[in-house]
Design a protein around this motif. Structure first.
Motif, PDB file in Angstrom:
ATOM      1  N   MET A   3       0.839  -1.198   0.000  1.00 43.96           N
ATOM      2  CA  MET A   3       0.000   0.000   0.000  1.00 43.96           C
ATOM      3  C   MET A   3       0.876   1.252   0.000  1.00 43.96           C
ATOM      4  O   MET A   3       1.925   1.275   0.631  1.00 43.96           O
ATOM      5  CB  MET A   3      -0.897  -0.007   1.246  1.00 43.96           C
ATOM      6  N   PRO A   4       0.463   2.284  -0.726  1.00 42.55           N
ATOM      7  CA  PRO A   4       1.278   3.503  -0.812  1.00 42.55           C
ATOM      8  C   PRO A   4       1.334   4.241   0.520  1.00 42.55           C
ATOM      9  O   PRO A   4       0.529   3.989   1.421  1.00 42.55           O
ATOM     10  CB  PRO A   4       0.561   4.340  -1.868  1.00 42.55           C
ATOM     11  N   THR A   5       2.272   5.173   0.621  1.00 41.69           N
ATOM     12  CA  THR A   5       2.371   6.032   1.808  1.00 41.69           C
ATOM     13  C   THR A   5       1.910   7.438   1.418  1.00 41.69           C
ATOM     14  O   THR A   5       1.740   7.748   0.247  1.00 41.69           O
ATOM     15  CB  THR A   5       3.833   6.096   2.302  1.00 41.69           C
ATOM     16  N   ILE A   6       1.730   8.260   2.445  1.00 42.37           N
ATOM     17  CA  ILE A   6       1.277   9.637   2.203  1.00 42.37           C
ATOM     18  C   ILE A   6       2.484  10.500   1.870  1.00 42.37           C
ATOM     19  O   ILE A   6       3.448  10.556   2.636  1.00 42.37           O
ATOM     20  CB  ILE A   6       0.517  10.173   3.422  1.00 42.37           C
ATOM     21  N   LYS A   7       2.406  11.135   0.709  1.00 41.11           N
ATOM     22  CA  LYS A   7       3.524  11.936   0.218  1.00 41.11           C
ATOM     23  C   LYS A   7       3.398  13.396   0.637  1.00 41.11           C
ATOM     24  O   LYS A   7       4.345  14.026   1.116  1.00 41.11           O
ATOM     25  CB  LYS A   7       3.584  11.825  -1.318  1.00 41.11           C
ATOM     26  N   GLN A   8       2.202  13.971   0.461  1.00 39.34           N
ATOM     27  CA  GLN A   8       2.036  15.372   0.837  1.00 39.34           C
ATOM     28  C   GLN A   8       0.586  15.673   1.216  1.00 39.34           C
ATOM     29  O   GLN A   8      -0.344  15.101   0.660  1.00 39.34           O
ATOM     30  CB  GLN A   8       2.439  16.321  -0.313  1.00 39.34           C
ATOM     31  N   VAL A   9       0.438  16.561   2.200  1.00 43.17           N
ATOM     32  CA  VAL A   9      -0.879  17.044   2.634  1.00 43.17           C
ATOM     33  C   VAL A   9      -0.955  18.528   2.301  1.00 43.17           C
ATOM     34  O   VAL A   9       0.015  19.269   2.545  1.00 43.17           O
ATOM     35  CB  VAL A   9      -1.051  16.849   4.160  1.00 43.17           C
TER      36      VAL A   9
END
Ligand SMILES: C[C@H](O)[C@H](O)[C@@H](O)[C@@H](O)C(=O)O
Ligand SMILES: [Mg+2]
Length: 394
Positions: A3-9
């Motif tokens: 599963m991907p990770t969070i890159k930017q908010v």
């Protein structure tokens, strides 16, 4: 599959309608002499915008994953919300796996405990949480309701909130909720006007169509009791948010004093499982009405709803468009949903968060088939014509 990770908010504000749906132009029913706690000041009686109901504006939260998928949400929060997202909450999100929703919620809540717990901070955490659910569901290529256990019925049914329950009945809604126009500061004459309005609407809709009154925190216990008693002969189904949210004791007393069979409802300005535990354990209401964009998001609404179910209380979320529809359709103790009539004269159905979302579904003949909610995530897109402003970065 990894599963991907969070890159930017990223957090944006936008003005003019949208999720801050009180931010409307003049001549709109939603700002036409509606009773509020500020009505004790004559200068703030005619318009809720005069005392700032629309100062916050819309908060848009975008969360981009390492695989390029972008989840987003809209709620009420504006620039204050952007600051909290960018300067405080982003650190708990970026780098996390998109599945770590519980952990991210827990860190956001307890890291802001010293200045949050309710209001704008929980609105902001709700917005982040809704964007996380949108993102995870898009990565899994499923609608959010599929992640919540799936629909328990084939369609949603709606009551309409607005100035024209008579028109709402003709449009197929199951009921109409009127805003209350006069509070205690307008005395006996105001009470008579409130009851006359209700009587007129009952005449127009006939004996069986649900009629409710939304008092938007504006009353005191004695006035609410007398309003409920006077409204009983006009078949009022429920009296909503009669008192300020912190007056749990007043709600418990009101619920003991209203005529038998009349429902007491509240909760749209309550937050977290702890706030709703107070409402439920103190016997404040028959129906809780959390706004999923203000109570803590889907992650918190799951907890709130389970608690309510154990108490035998219904959960009918405050109007919050697709964000509540995906929840309501998965819960037996959420038998119907609210639809806010955002047309200025409440005479036609327009998307609730108009013009901010593309593909925002609306009830047809007062109903919405579950299949309408089958697109990935919450199934909506941001309208590129709505100029987003990013006031802070990190
Ligand atoms: C109609 C009410 O005055 C509010 O504007 C509305 O947002 C809310 O209380 C509701 O229950 O829809
Ligand atoms: Mg309400």
């Amino acid at each position: 599959m990894a599963m991907p990770t969070i890159k930017q908010v990223r957090a944006y504000t936008v003005r003019g309608g949208g999720a801050d749906y009180h931010d409307q132009g003049a001549e709109h029913w939603i700002d036409n002499h509606i009773a509020t706690p500020m009505a004790r000041y004559p200068e703030y009686r005619a318009s809720r915008q005069s005392f700032g109901i629309n100062v916050l504006g819309t908060l848009v939260v975008e969360i981009e994953a390492s695989d390029g998928t972008v989840g987003f949400s809209v709620t009420t929060g504006g620039e204050l919300g952007c600051f909290i997202v960018e300067k405080h909450l982003a650190r708990f999100l970026e780098g996390q796996c998109v599945t770590a929703i519980e952990k991210m919620w827990d860190q956001m809540y307890f890291a802001t405990l010293y200045y949050g717990r309710k209001g704008i901070v929980i609105n902001t955490i709700s917005g982040v949480d809704l964007a996380l659910w949108d993102l995870l569901a898009k990565v899994r290529r499923e609608p959010v309701h599929a992640l919540l256990g799936g629909p328990v019925r084939d369609e949603l049914q709606f009551y309409a909130t607005g100035a024209r329950p008579d028109l709402a009945k003709d449009m197929g809604f199951i009921g109409g909720k009127l805003p209350l126009h006069h509070g205690p500061a307008e005395g006996e004459e105001g009470l008579r006007k409130n009851l006359a309005e209700l009587a007129t609407m009952r005449e127009r809709v006939g004996p069986d169509f649900w009629l409710m009154l939304d008092c938007w925190m504006s009353l005191d216990l004695n006035y609410a009791t007398r309003l409920a008693q006077g409204a009983h002969e006009h078949g009022l189904k429920w009296i909503e948010e009669a008192l300020p949210p912190d007056d749990y004791w007043g709600y418990a007393a009101l619920r003991r004093q209203v005529p038998p069979g009349m429902l007491v409802t509240t909760g749209e300005h309550e937050a977290t499982r702890w706030g709703f535990r107070l409402l439920l354990e103190q016997g404040c209401c028959d129906i809780i009405q959390p706004d999923v964009g203000w109570c803590g998001g889907i992650t918190e609404l799951i907890k709130i709803s389970a608690l309510a179910d154990a108490h035998g209380a219904l959960v009918v979320p405050h109007g919050s468009s697709v964000y509540s529809y995906h929840f309501v359709i998965t819960r037996h103790n959420s038998p119907f949903a609210e639809f806010l009539m955002m047309a200025p004269q409440a005479d036609r159905v327009v998307p609730m968060f108009n013009p901010l979302l593309l593909d925002e579904p609306v009830p047809v003949n007062g109903r919405m088939k579950a299949s309408v909610l089958d697109q990935p995530g919450f199934g909506v897109r941001l309208n590129p014509d709505c100029a987003l402003h990013r006031p802070y970065t990190h």
